[in-house]
Design a protein around this motif. Structure first.
Motif: not given
Length: 289
Positions: A60-81
């Motif tokens: 459950l903690i692993y999935l919490m980390a996954v979904f939380t990190a998803l917010i940041f990985t999406y933000s950092f990747s916004r400059g790509l096509e």
């Protein structure tokens, strides 16, 4: 140390076998592992030690980390096509928790590590075949089809069975556990061979350095940092802490190539990213020794 080197030895054997004998079909090994051997590994891994609060919380903690990190990985990747943005956002969160994570966790942290890694792998499978596929398909995928894929994976049902048996304090005798262990070890070796064969099949034809950098940054900086903070909040003991963090840092799963091919998201680029993160992980993994 010797056990960890043994992990890499079997990966090397898989790599050399494919380079030496082109007729080797990895699909056969994947079917054998997924439908026949991994259920042994899952049942053995979960039944090794009694379930406690930390074991139940780990996936459950692993999935919490996954979904939380998803917010940041999406933000950092916004400059790509668009397609590369999906790759950089999602692939770092779909790690090789099965083929590499479970064997390495067992080698480094023993039975507790194997149990934690097995439960995390179940959580990873659930993420891949629900939200992962949906995200890869850019909202074009039917959740009904994703659900059908999940119910066809034996590991999910064996995992539910093993968790239920463990919760009701059902224990197998030593002889039965030895049989399960034989199947589990066969699964571990097969998975490592598969991993080596996949590496041998990767061909670097398309390289996007910006995509490579952002994906690696999300994989080895963003995701681990988010997981580290969450683990600190929940105060896991050292073995649980290190095992979960190790699983978070496992290289991109081969499944990413399959999904990239299915949804036309630069599978060759994804294959290169798997190779890159694998080599980076080989370096990073020595921090856990």
């Amino acid at each position: 140390m010797k056990t960890v080197l043994g992990i890499y030895l079997f990966i090397l054997l898989g790599f050399l076998s494919k380079k030496s004998f082109k007729e080797i079909e990895v699909k056969t090994l994947v079917i054998l592992s997924t439908y026949f051997l991994q259920p042994f590994l899952t049942l053995w891994g979960i039944m090794l030690i009694p379930l406690n609060k930390e074991l139940v919380l780990a996936p459950l903690i692993y999935l919490m980390a996954v979904f939380t990190a998803l917010i940041f990985t999406y933000s950092f990747s916004r400059g790509l096509e668009r397609k590369e943005k999906i790759i950089s956002t999602l692939t770092p969160l779909i790690g090789n928790t099965g083929n590499l994570g479970i064997p390495l966790s067992y080698a480094l942290f023993g039975e507790i590590g194997a149990s934690v890694a097995t439960l995390i792998n179940l959580a990873n499978i659930f993420f891949i075949y629900t939200f992962g596929i949906f995200f890869y398909a850019s909202s074009k995928f039917d959740f009904k089809n994703a659900f059908k894929k999940i119910i066809k994976i034996p590991v999910i049902w064996i995992g539910i069975l093993a968790i239920s048996l463990n919760l009701f304090d059902v224990k197998f005798d030593k002889e039965t556990m030895k049989i399960l262990q034989m199947g589990a070890f066969a699964s571990i070796v097969t998975q490592l061979l598969i991993f080596g064969i996949y590496i041998a099949e990767i061909k670097i034809k398309e390289v996007s350095f910006k995509l490579a950098f952002l994906t690696s940054f999300n994989k080895f900086v963003v995701f681990p940092f988010v997981a580290f903070l969450i683990l600190k909040i929940f105060g896991f003991n050292e073995i649980f802490f290190k095992t979960i963090l190790l699983e978070v840092m496992t290289p991109l799963a081969i499944t990413n190539v399959n999904l990239a091919s299915l949804f036309d998201l630069y599978p060759r680029k994804v294959a290169f990213l798997i190779l890159l993160t694998t080599f980076l992980f080989l370096i990073v993994s020595f921090l856990f020794i």
